[in-house]
Motif scaffolding. Structure first.
Motif, PDB file in Angstrom:
ATOM      1  N   GLY A   1      -1.980   3.143   5.074  1.00 18.30           N
ATOM      2  CA  GLY A   1      -2.459   1.801   5.357  1.00 18.30           C
ATOM      3  C   GLY A   1      -1.425   0.858   5.934  1.00 18.30           C
TER       4      GLY A   1
ATOM      5  N   ASP B   1      -7.069   2.042   7.644  1.00 15.74           N
ATOM      6  CA  ASP B   1      -7.865   2.675   6.595  1.00 15.74           C
ATOM      7  C   ASP B   1      -8.168   4.136   6.900  1.00 15.74           C
ATOM      8  OD1 ASP B   1      -9.496   2.242   8.715  1.00 15.74           O
ATOM      9  OD2 ASP B   1     -11.146   1.334   7.577  1.00 15.74           O
TER      10      ASP B   1
ATOM     11  N   LEU C   1      -8.216   6.639   4.112  1.00 17.30           N
ATOM     12  CA  LEU C   1      -9.324   6.528   3.162  1.00 17.30           C
ATOM     13  C   LEU C   1     -10.604   7.150   3.695  1.00 17.30           C
ATOM     14  CD1 LEU C   1      -8.775   2.820   2.073  1.00 17.30           C
ATOM     15  CD2 LEU C   1      -7.979   4.897   0.919  1.00 17.30           C
ATOM     16  N   SER C   2     -10.691   7.304   5.024  1.00 20.74           N
ATOM     17  CA  SER C   2     -11.936   7.767   5.631  1.00 20.74           C
ATOM     18  C   SER C   2     -12.005   9.269   5.801  1.00 20.74           C
ATOM     19  CB  SER C   2     -12.124   7.098   7.001  1.00 20.74           C
ATOM     20  OG  SER C   2     -11.050   7.420   7.862  1.00 20.74           O
TER      21      SER C   2
ATOM     22  N   SER D   1       0.807  -1.220   0.000  1.00 24.80           N
ATOM     23  CA  SER D   1       0.000   0.000   0.000  1.00 24.80           C
ATOM     24  C   SER D   1       0.842   1.272   0.000  1.00 24.80           C
ATOM     25  CB  SER D   1      -0.925   0.006   1.228  1.00 24.80           C
ATOM     26  OG  SER D   1      -0.164  -0.069   2.423  1.00 24.80           O
TER      27      SER D   1
ATOM     28  N   THR E   1      -5.762   4.035  12.357  1.00 26.55           N
ATOM     29  CA  THR E   1      -6.193   2.753  11.801  1.00 26.55           C
ATOM     30  C   THR E   1      -5.632   2.598  10.393  1.00 26.55           C
ATOM     31  OG1 THR E   1      -8.234   3.679  10.880  1.00 26.55           O
ATOM     32  CG2 THR E   1      -8.328   2.823  13.145  1.00 26.55           C
TER      33      THR E   1
END
Length: 502
Positions: free
Chosen positions: A424, A158, A161-162, A35, A156
């Motif tokens: 990530g 992810d 991405l959030s 990633s 976290t």
């Protein structure tokens, strides 16, 4: 737009062909999922640059160096000037990584752009990746550097991405105070230089008086005849009635660590268990920082002894201290001071050495808490900006030969005790790296506490320190020694020391 302080500008002035003045960190990431790549990092940086002002501002120099530079928005900001990628040759071990990073760390930053670089390093032996980031010390100190790092990390895998998309530059919905501003024009800079020059004699006199109040703890000056009396008199003038603990002797012994440095850098990095360090601290009613200082003291004693160069007197160390206030969060520049204290490298018994470090650091911290020293900033303000720019390199080089003020700098930066993620990938370790100068010596030890470990980054000039990895090994031995000496059998059950080279 903001003008650099005298202390900020000093980090620019100190740079020469042999001296760089950036602070850096080497992050080791678990990127088995792939990633972490250049595209992902580029997207992350563009998304979050606005959270770290130091990454989007460049220097605006005053003509002829008549005054200190300004921070200003870079109208031609291009991430290609800051983000780079390379791969280690096989097998990609820690020593190869250290050699590559040392070469990058030895190079000065380009002052035509914002003063930072990030290098994505592929090809690590375990399949992970490393990210080496350096930012000029004129732009950040330890606390603001940690804030800059935190802006790029997530709680976290992810998390990146959030978050909602952000603009990397000024936008209409951002507060005006957060928007990068242009530097004053030529006339504005020259006008500012005239005003600052006219006001300088008064400001310099004030700085001299303020600094004189701490003359008994200022390197070199503390050894002058009557330094303690001068300090007391200066504090009466400034109506400073804080009673300070008696200052120790700060006579600097001669060691191989001190002398003119070269442009080359060697480095090593590794970790010890924070849990083990806390156990030693608890068993001896000390702080974690006291134990860290003891580890460094013991490691230096062993390293110097191996070379027949252990002085009879204690080494003298400078410990940077953050004085950044809550209202100065995310502000570009430095808000730091320093405690200068003896390191009892002359004490052979490890238990007595530990106790001596605890007593010395306790006294230094009590003095600092009663009256935080401002002498570092005051001394940088004494000479006019044009004189300081020209004189600093010569003063630093002369000091390294004739009268080094300290033997080395040791920093301990607290960090989060939970895992963090970048693009990530989990950050496994974060090794900090700092500055070498002629005046401060050819060795710098910095550690960062993160997720249950103490991550050490050691930077050295190879002409002054011939075995930087051996010094790292002595840190492990020092912790083993303290665990054996001061922790009960029950306390030691299950205790292990993990000193990793990566």
């Amino acid at each position: 737009m903001r003008q650099l302080t005298a202390l900020d500008a000093q980090f620019l002035n100190v740079e020469t062909e042999t001296t760089t003045a950036h602070v850096a960190g080497l992050a080791i990431l678990d990127s088995m999922r792939g990633s972490v790549n250049r595209d992902a990092i580029e997207a992350l940086l563009l998304d979050r640059l606005h959270l770290s002002p130091a990454l989007s501002l460049r220097l605006a120099e005053v003509p002829l160096g008549l005054d200190r530079p300004y921070w200003a928005a870079d109208p031609r900001f291009d991430l290609r000037n800051h983000l780079f990628e390379l791969s280690l040759p096989a097998p990609g071990d820690d020593w190869q990584l250290a050699r590559v990073v040392a070469e990058i760390h030895a190079r000065r930053l380009d002052r035509a752009h914002p003063l930072w670089e990030m290098h994505l390093i592929n090809g690590l032996a375990d399949g992970g990746v490393a990210i080496y980031t350096k930012v000029h010390h004129a732009a950040i100190d330890g606390v603001s550097g940690a804030e800059t790092l935190a802006a790029l990390l997530d709680l976290t895998p992810d998390g990146h991405l959030s978050r909602p998309p952000q603009c990397g530059h000024a936008s209409a919905d951002r507060p005006e105070a957060e928007r990068p501003q242009a530097a004053p024009g030529l006339l504005g800079m020259l006008t500012g230089a005239v005003v600052n020059t006219a006001a300088h004699p008064v400001r310099a006199a004030q700085s001299v008086v303020k600094a004189a109040g701490d003359i008994d703890v200022i390197p070199l000056a503390a050894g002058l005849p009557g330094a303690k009396l001068i300090a007391k008199a200066a504090r009466l003038v400034t109506r400073d009635r804080h009673r300070r603990p008696e200052s120790p002797s700060l006579t600097v012994p001669r060691t191989p660590l001190n002398g003119p440095i070269s442009a080359r850098r060697h480095l090593s990095f590794g970790s010890v268990s924070l849990k083990d360090v806390k156990r030693v601290a608890k068993a001896n009613a000390m702080s974690v920082n006291d134990v860290v200082m003891t580890l460094c003291t013991s490691a230096l004693r062993s390293w110097l002894s191996e070379r027949g160069a252990l002085p009879a007197e204690p080494l003298i160390v400078a410990v940077p201290v953050a004085v950044r206030t809550a209202g100065a969060r995310n502000r570009v520049g430095n808000q730091i001071s320093a405690m200068v204290a003896p390191m009892p490298t002359n004490i052979p018994d490890p238990v007595e050495r530990l106790q001596a470090v605890g007593a010395t650091m306790s006294r230094a911290k009590r003095r600092f808490a009663l009256a935080p020293a401002t002498w570092l900033n005051e001394l940088c303000s004494v000479l006019p900006a044009p004189v300081t720019t020209l004189a600093t390199p010569a003063i630093f080089r002369l000091a390294s030969v004739a009268f080094p003020p300290i033997n080395l700098i040791i920093s301990n930066v607290p960090g989060p005790q939970f895992p963090l993620y970048l693009c990530g990938a989990r950050v496994l370790s974060y090794y900090p790296m700092s500055v070498l100068t002629d005046m401060s010596g050819g060795l710098n030890i910095t550690c960062f506490s993160y997720d249950g470990m103490l991550d050490f980054g050691i930077v050295a000039c190879p002409e002054r320190v011939d075995d930087v990895w051996g010094l790292l090994g002595h840190l492990r031995t020092a912790l083993d020694e303290l665990l054996d000496e001061r922790v009960s059998d029950e306390f030691r059950d299950g205790v292990g020391v993990d000193l990793m080279a990566g």
